[in-house]
Scaffold this motif. Sequence first.
Motif, PDB file in Angstrom:
ATOM      1  N   VAL A  51       0.856  -1.185   0.000  1.00  0.00           N
ATOM      2  CA  VAL A  51       0.000   0.000   0.000  1.00  0.00           C
ATOM      3  C   VAL A  51       0.897   1.242   0.000  1.00  0.00           C
ATOM      4  O   VAL A  51       1.920   1.278   0.666  1.00  0.00           O
ATOM      5  N   LEU A  52       0.526   2.214  -0.806  1.00  0.00           N
ATOM      6  CA  LEU A  52       1.232   3.489  -0.806  1.00  0.00           C
ATOM      7  C   LEU A  52       0.568   4.416   0.197  1.00  0.00           C
ATOM      8  O   LEU A  52      -0.644   4.320   0.426  1.00  0.00           O
ATOM      9  N   CYS A  53       1.341   5.301   0.784  1.00  0.00           N
ATOM     10  CA  CYS A  53       0.772   6.206   1.763  1.00  0.00           C
ATOM     11  C   CYS A  53       1.279   7.622   1.531  1.00  0.00           C
ATOM     12  O   CYS A  53       2.394   7.838   1.067  1.00  0.00           O
ATOM     13  N   ALA A  54       0.409   8.552   1.874  1.00  0.00           N
ATOM     14  CA  ALA A  54       0.738   9.970   1.777  1.00  0.00           C
ATOM     15  C   ALA A  54       0.305  10.649   3.065  1.00  0.00           C
ATOM     16  O   ALA A  54      -0.666  10.242   3.701  1.00  0.00           O
ATOM     17  N   ALA A  55       1.048  11.669   3.427  1.00  0.00           N
ATOM     18  CA  ALA A  55       0.685  12.519   4.561  1.00  0.00           C
ATOM     19  C   ALA A  55       0.622  13.940   4.034  1.00  0.00           C
ATOM     20  O   ALA A  55       1.592  14.430   3.445  1.00  0.00           O
ATOM     21  N   LEU A  59       3.904  11.882  -0.657  1.00  0.00           N
ATOM     22  CA  LEU A  59       4.245  10.491  -0.400  1.00  0.00           C
ATOM     23  C   LEU A  59       5.219  10.406   0.775  1.00  0.00           C
ATOM     24  O   LEU A  59       6.151  11.205   0.870  1.00  0.00           O
ATOM     25  N   VAL A  60       4.972   9.444   1.654  1.00  0.00           N
ATOM     26  CA  VAL A  60       5.837   9.236   2.813  1.00  0.00           C
ATOM     27  C   VAL A  60       6.110   7.747   2.964  1.00  0.00           C
ATOM     28  O   VAL A  60       5.403   6.909   2.414  1.00  0.00           O
ATOM     29  N   ASP A  70      -2.886  15.798  10.815  1.00  0.00           N
ATOM     30  CA  ASP A  70      -2.455  15.267   9.522  1.00  0.00           C
ATOM     31  C   ASP A  70      -3.614  14.632   8.766  1.00  0.00           C
ATOM     32  O   ASP A  70      -4.561  14.114   9.369  1.00  0.00           O
ATOM     33  N   GLU A  71      -3.499  14.667   7.450  1.00  0.00           N
ATOM     34  CA  GLU A  71      -4.397  13.907   6.579  1.00  0.00           C
ATOM     35  C   GLU A  71      -3.554  12.797   5.970  1.00  0.00           C
ATOM     36  O   GLU A  71      -2.568  13.055   5.279  1.00  0.00           O
ATOM     37  N   ILE A  72      -3.918  11.570   6.270  1.00  0.00           N
ATOM     38  CA  ILE A  72      -3.197  10.399   5.799  1.00  0.00           C
ATOM     39  C   ILE A  72      -4.041   9.732   4.723  1.00  0.00           C
ATOM     40  O   ILE A  72      -5.251   9.591   4.880  1.00  0.00           O
ATOM     41  N   ALA A  73      -3.394   9.331   3.638  1.00  0.00           N
ATOM     42  CA  ALA A  73      -4.107   8.654   2.545  1.00  0.00           C
ATOM     43  C   ALA A  73      -3.423   7.333   2.239  1.00  0.00           C
ATOM     44  O   ALA A  73      -2.196   7.243   2.234  1.00  0.00           O
TER      45      ALA A  73
END
Length: 81
Positions: A51-55, A59-60, A70-73
């Motif tokens: 899974v890819l994640c962004a904050a 991208l993080v 924070d908004e995490i995706a």
Amino acid sequence: MITIRFFAQIRELVGTSELTLEADGLTISQLLYQLAQRGDKWTMALKEKTVLCAANKQLVDYQYLINNGDEIAFFPPVTGG
């Protein structure tokens, strides 16, 4: 509080596009583990390394330390052709 957004197949598996919860001070890896405890569909949807994640729309990696607000995706890897 943080906002977590789920996209594509992940959203379909977990049955929601957004979730708000307390996660200040956790890493992305710890958050994924915590979310996976919600059941088999969550575990399958949020496998670390798949899974890819962004904050906050950047991208993080899995060691990113989550901050209040924070908004995490989370989204699946994208392929093109």
